[in-house]
Write a protein that holds these residues in place. Sequence first.
Motif, PDB file in Angstrom:
ATOM      1  N   VAL A  72       0.865  -1.180   0.000  1.00 31.82           N
ATOM      2  CA  VAL A  72       0.000   0.000   0.000  1.00 31.82           C
ATOM      3  C   VAL A  72       0.903   1.231   0.000  1.00 31.82           C
ATOM      4  O   VAL A  72       1.646   1.467   0.951  1.00 31.82           O
ATOM      5  CB  VAL A  72      -0.942   0.014   1.221  1.00 31.82           C
ATOM      6  CG1 VAL A  72      -1.818   1.263   1.193  1.00 31.82           C
ATOM      7  CG2 VAL A  72      -1.798  -1.242   1.244  1.00 31.82           C
ATOM      8  N   ASP A  73       0.833   1.991  -1.073  1.00 29.82           N
ATOM      9  CA  ASP A  73       1.689   3.171  -1.236  1.00 29.82           C
ATOM     10  C   ASP A  73       0.826   4.334  -1.697  1.00 29.82           C
ATOM     11  O   ASP A  73       0.399   4.383  -2.850  1.00 29.82           O
ATOM     12  CB  ASP A  73       2.795   2.875  -2.249  1.00 29.82           C
ATOM     13  CG  ASP A  73       3.816   4.009  -2.323  1.00 29.82           C
ATOM     14  OD1 ASP A  73       3.740   4.932  -1.493  1.00 29.82           O
ATOM     15  OD2 ASP A  73       4.676   3.980  -3.227  1.00 29.82           O
ATOM     16  N   GLY A  74       0.555   5.265  -0.782  1.00 28.29           N
ATOM     17  CA  GLY A  74      -0.282   6.404  -1.137  1.00 28.29           C
ATOM     18  C   GLY A  74      -1.687   5.966  -1.499  1.00 28.29           C
ATOM     19  O   GLY A  74      -2.360   5.277  -0.726  1.00 28.29           O
ATOM     20  N   ASP A  75      -2.121   6.365  -2.688  1.00 32.62           N
ATOM     21  CA  ASP A  75      -3.498   6.053  -3.100  1.00 32.62           C
ATOM     22  C   ASP A  75      -3.580   4.805  -3.953  1.00 32.62           C
ATOM     23  O   ASP A  75      -4.516   4.638  -4.728  1.00 32.62           O
ATOM     24  CB  ASP A  75      -4.102   7.243  -3.856  1.00 32.62           C
ATOM     25  CG  ASP A  75      -3.376   7.549  -5.158  1.00 32.62           C
ATOM     26  OD1 ASP A  75      -2.256   7.020  -5.350  1.00 32.62           O
ATOM     27  OD2 ASP A  75      -3.911   8.321  -5.967  1.00 32.62           O
TER      28      ASP A  75
ATOM     29  N   LEU B 166      -7.086   3.715  -4.604  1.00 31.26           N
ATOM     30  CA  LEU B 166      -7.804   3.979  -3.362  1.00 31.26           C
ATOM     31  C   LEU B 166      -8.375   5.393  -3.373  1.00 31.26           C
ATOM     32  O   LEU B 166      -7.701   6.336  -3.815  1.00 31.26           O
ATOM     33  CB  LEU B 166      -6.862   3.787  -2.167  1.00 31.26           C
ATOM     34  CG  LEU B 166      -6.151   2.421  -2.122  1.00 31.26           C
ATOM     35  CD1 LEU B 166      -5.125   2.381  -1.003  1.00 31.26           C
ATOM     36  CD2 LEU B 166      -7.173   1.305  -1.968  1.00 31.26           C
ATOM     37  N   LYS B 167      -9.597   5.545  -2.871  1.00 35.59           N
ATOM     38  CA  LYS B 167     -10.303   6.827  -2.990  1.00 35.59           C
ATOM     39  C   LYS B 167     -10.343   7.628  -1.704  1.00 35.59           C
ATOM     40  O   LYS B 167     -10.741   8.797  -1.720  1.00 35.59           O
ATOM     41  CB  LYS B 167     -11.732   6.567  -3.481  1.00 35.59           C
ATOM     42  CG  LYS B 167     -11.795   5.939  -4.859  1.00 35.59           C
ATOM     43  CD  LYS B 167     -13.229   5.733  -5.315  1.00 35.59           C
ATOM     44  CE  LYS B 167     -13.276   5.155  -6.720  1.00 35.59           C
ATOM     45  NZ  LYS B 167     -14.676   4.957  -7.190  1.00 35.59           N
ATOM     46  N   SER B 168      -9.970   7.041  -0.578  1.00 37.07           N
ATOM     47  CA  SER B 168     -10.039   7.756   0.692  1.00 37.07           C
ATOM     48  C   SER B 168      -9.064   7.131   1.678  1.00 37.07           C
ATOM     49  O   SER B 168      -8.529   6.042   1.459  1.00 37.07           O
ATOM     50  CB  SER B 168     -11.461   7.694   1.256  1.00 37.07           C
ATOM     51  OG  SER B 168     -11.805   6.360   1.594  1.00 37.07           O
TER      52      SER B 168
ATOM     53  N   ALA C 276      -3.849  20.185  -1.618  1.00 38.05           N
ATOM     54  CA  ALA C 276      -3.108  20.086  -0.362  1.00 38.05           C
ATOM     55  C   ALA C 276      -3.724  19.074   0.584  1.00 38.05           C
ATOM     56  O   ALA C 276      -3.014  18.354   1.297  1.00 38.05           O
ATOM     57  CB  ALA C 276      -3.040  21.463   0.301  1.00 38.05           C
ATOM     58  N   GLU C 277      -5.065  18.989   0.588  1.00 38.51           N
ATOM     59  CA  GLU C 277      -5.722  18.063   1.516  1.00 38.51           C
ATOM     60  C   GLU C 277      -5.584  16.609   1.089  1.00 38.51           C
ATOM     61  O   GLU C 277      -6.003  15.703   1.820  1.00 38.51           O
ATOM     62  CB  GLU C 277      -7.202  18.412   1.649  1.00 38.51           C
ATOM     63  CG  GLU C 277      -7.986  18.381   0.357  1.00 38.51           C
ATOM     64  CD  GLU C 277      -8.052  19.739  -0.339  1.00 38.51           C
ATOM     65  OE1 GLU C 277      -9.010  19.961  -1.095  1.00 38.51           O
ATOM     66  OE2 GLU C 277      -7.136  20.553  -0.097  1.00 38.51           O
TER      67      GLU C 277
ATOM     68  N   GLU D 198       0.044  10.868  -1.595  1.00 39.82           N
ATOM     69  CA  GLU D 198       1.428  10.953  -2.051  1.00 39.82           C
ATOM     70  C   GLU D 198       2.146   9.626  -1.843  1.00 39.82           C
ATOM     71  O   GLU D 198       2.073   9.024  -0.772  1.00 39.82           O
ATOM     72  CB  GLU D 198       2.161  12.058  -1.297  1.00 39.82           C
ATOM     73  CG  GLU D 198       3.496  12.438  -1.898  1.00 39.82           C
ATOM     74  CD  GLU D 198       3.369  13.158  -3.226  1.00 39.82           C
ATOM     75  OE1 GLU D 198       4.326  13.081  -4.016  1.00 39.82           O
ATOM     76  OE2 GLU D 198       2.314  13.787  -3.477  1.00 39.82           O
ATOM     77  N   ARG D 199       2.876   9.181  -2.852  1.00 43.25           N
ATOM     78  CA  ARG D 199       3.603   7.922  -2.757  1.00 43.25           C
ATOM     79  C   ARG D 199       5.022   8.147  -2.253  1.00 43.25           C
ATOM     80  O   ARG D 199       5.551   9.246  -2.344  1.00 43.25           O
ATOM     81  CB  ARG D 199       3.606   7.220  -4.120  1.00 43.25           C
ATOM     82  CG  ARG D 199       2.193   6.817  -4.531  1.00 43.25           C
ATOM     83  CD  ARG D 199       2.097   6.239  -5.912  1.00 43.25           C
ATOM     84  NE  ARG D 199       0.688   6.059  -6.272  1.00 43.25           N
ATOM     85  CZ  ARG D 199       0.259   5.766  -7.487  1.00 43.25           C
ATOM     86  NH1 ARG D 199       1.130   5.600  -8.468  1.00 43.25           N
ATOM     87  NH2 ARG D 199      -1.029   5.626  -7.719  1.00 43.25           N
TER      88      ARG D 199
END
Length: 899
Positions: free
Chosen positions: A107-110, A158-160, A628-629, A634-635
């Motif tokens: 699992v890396d970022g989104d 991934l969305k959230s 920004a949110e 970010e990976r």
Amino acid sequence: MKQRPLIVFTVSWIAGSSGAYACSGSRLLLLIAGASLLLAALGMYRRDFLRTVIIIWCALAASGAYWELQEAANVSKLPEALQAADAAQMDGASVRMTGMIASAVEVDGDRADFVMSVRQAVPIGGTAASGKPNSRDAGTNMGTERTVSEKVMVQVKLKSRQEQEAARQWQRGDRVRISGSLTQPQSARNFGGFDYRQYLVTQKIHWLFKAAGASNVQASAPSGFGMTLLLRWNDQARNSLSGMIDRIFQEPHAGYMKGLIIGLQDDLDPETYAEFSQLGLTHILAISGMHVAVYVGCLLYIFSLLRLSREKSLLLVMLLVPLYVLLSGVSPSVVRAGIMSMIGLYAARKGMLKDGLNILSAAALLMLLWNPYYLLSVSFQLSFLVTAGLMVYVPLIHPQLSFLPSKIAGAVGVTLIAQLVSFPLTIYYFNQFSLLSFAANFVLVPFITFLVLPMGTAALLLGSLWLSGGKMLAAAAEWLDDLSFWLVKWMNGYPQFVTIWKSPSPVWIASYFIALYGLLYFGKGWSLSRRQMAVVPDATVPLDVPPAARLPEAALPSRTKTRLAAGALGALCILIVLLYAGYQPEHFRGAGAVQVLDVGQGDSILITTPQGKHLLVDGGGTVSFRKAEDGWKERKQPFEVGAKVLVPLLKKRGIHRLDAVIVTHGDQDHAGGMQAVLDQIPVGAFLFNGTMAGTAAFDRLMAAAVDKHIPIYAIHQGMNYAPDGRTQLVFLGPVLSQTDQEALTVVKDQNHDSVVFLLEMNGGRFLFTGDMDKASEEQILETLDSGRLGEAVADNGQAVDEPALQTAGEMLEAPVDVIKIAHHGSKTASSAEWLSRWKPAAAVISAGVNNLYGHPHADVLQRISGEGAAVYRTDLQGEIQFSVKSGKIRVRTKLITKS
């Protein structure tokens, strides 16, 4: 070799597998037939070699057949299962698949990635992948599930944050049902670029399975017991050790220790890894034979303290080695070291005579029988090659280091041979070699191996029992880490010692090893003859060599000494010639080349002049629209075109220095990748459009050019640049006022002020346009028609001395052979008037595959077609190369399209 049939068989097996990889079908049969004839002739000529010849032939034939069988089985079964005519028809199809997670979940970022072992698959939407209705469920949203056995690479977007946390709970062995779309992996889009599709094929994976959101993944825990459950427990143990290291060590030491102790490199600081890589020290950060040797030695020492018998100690260590191999990630290098350790320990326990090369051969053969694609693994190749090199070459170099104390001579010999043996593969795969690599390895390898690694491991073990005690010991280990980090950074402070090499050919690599063996062999004989000493037996010779073979011999005749010296000198000369030829960059035999690189949705063009000058026009770049949110998306190591695509391509082509870089404007998709170029490749001159983009990225780029003392030139209309006698550039834009030329202004809309220039090289004419708009086209056409551009060219011809800019007013009138279409084919440029003025014979468009902007626009393609120009597109054809010689232009593209 007649007494070492296993070595002969293994080497021949590797040769046969390599031949089967390079050839197939009838070409492979011809290769085997030719080898059979040569071997038959050798057997008839030398009857005493008949047994060896038979072994070689059997190994060649068996390995070739075995490889072909593996290749025939390594095809995708999904098209047949989903009733698709071929893989292309199934590309993009919506599918629901049921199976099991067959790897650790990253699992890396989104994004969450893992390998899925598919058991059932069904098209979504009531139609098969062929587009025909399913026979049983026509009119429903789901067809009939079909049984299939295949691995796919799953990528879940991934969305959230909640989905990210849910994905972290997925584990190897989980039963999953996933709805998503199938996509073929991307093949290499540049000449010499990384081929992700071919890499996955060696993992027996043929498809990417992409799911939009964790909601499309249904996961449940496994039931029953099996190998997958054991691997699941192993993943959990590695994660537990990783978490304990995080608690004991502070960053960046925690990520560093994970790589050093358990082979986890995901959390390793990218800057630290890059610095170690530049000095050839990455083998320290990957579990290898060195780590296994330390592990085995520590266990034997502990068991001796416990007063266990020799037989019991060897047996226990032999049983514990596989556990370490599992915990350290099961890479080819650690598997090789584990197998060799187990064979060696077993031989020692039984009191059998042991031969290092035989043990190494047995390990290689076992691994290749298990998975023949190990042969294509960089880790496998380096591990076995360096180990074999140490066994063969170290005994040859030791007599030549007799002037050093014995312990230092041993360390110098091992380090030097390891560097010399790994050098060809290092430059083949990584295209760079630091001249400080020997010093770095000589100092840091023993320091880290015998001090940092044991102390870090001890801190981990102690921390598992007593956290505070583990942290105290970790603090000492971190101090040692800082010392090694400082030394690595200090040595990397001399970039002039980093050499860049193009990837050599297999013939060059083989010639290098033969010449190196000749140099060391003749050098050893000459060195011993000077001291009138006997030749020391090879370290890999069985221990039952007669004592007489170790007695001093009489001094060699002077004629023999002369022959040895001549042989060493001849081998040295061959090595020098090979190194000189290998260091030269790619050349086009007097032709100039314009290479339009495929950098996705961006521009990057490499120009190589007939006399070997290199100019880089733009560097591509990765554009991010992240808010920004959305920081959680970010990976760890975000994809960046300059570092991941552009710089590796330049190095692979052996480009040691760029004589000039031209940044047409400051937009990220043109200037972003140039940062990595300035960081890693020397640059002679930096040319830009004379304005600032007002972005942090462009400010950093300009600051890097200043810090590296690169001459900076602000380009404006009328300037010239002649990199050599057969190449010249005339700049048509930007059109700047005298005030703008004297002041460095911030311009947000960079497209209008793009650098536009004509290139004449070997009689070929090219027009480069950046991202210019129609207004800029109109400005340039107006200055052409009024004659002001010609006057500007004449006035500015000698304005700048470095680089030497010369006038070339005659270039402004003739048509061009090739035009680079502005702004990736956007409708905001390439007007009919502009195309009509230059009358191009061909147009090249740099655009990303399936880009969000719809580039190139249909209207632009229609206008180009109206001029009768051939169209070349990077989104369809990958890299496009134009070779120019004597006014003739030849074109080749990386990808072949039907059109």
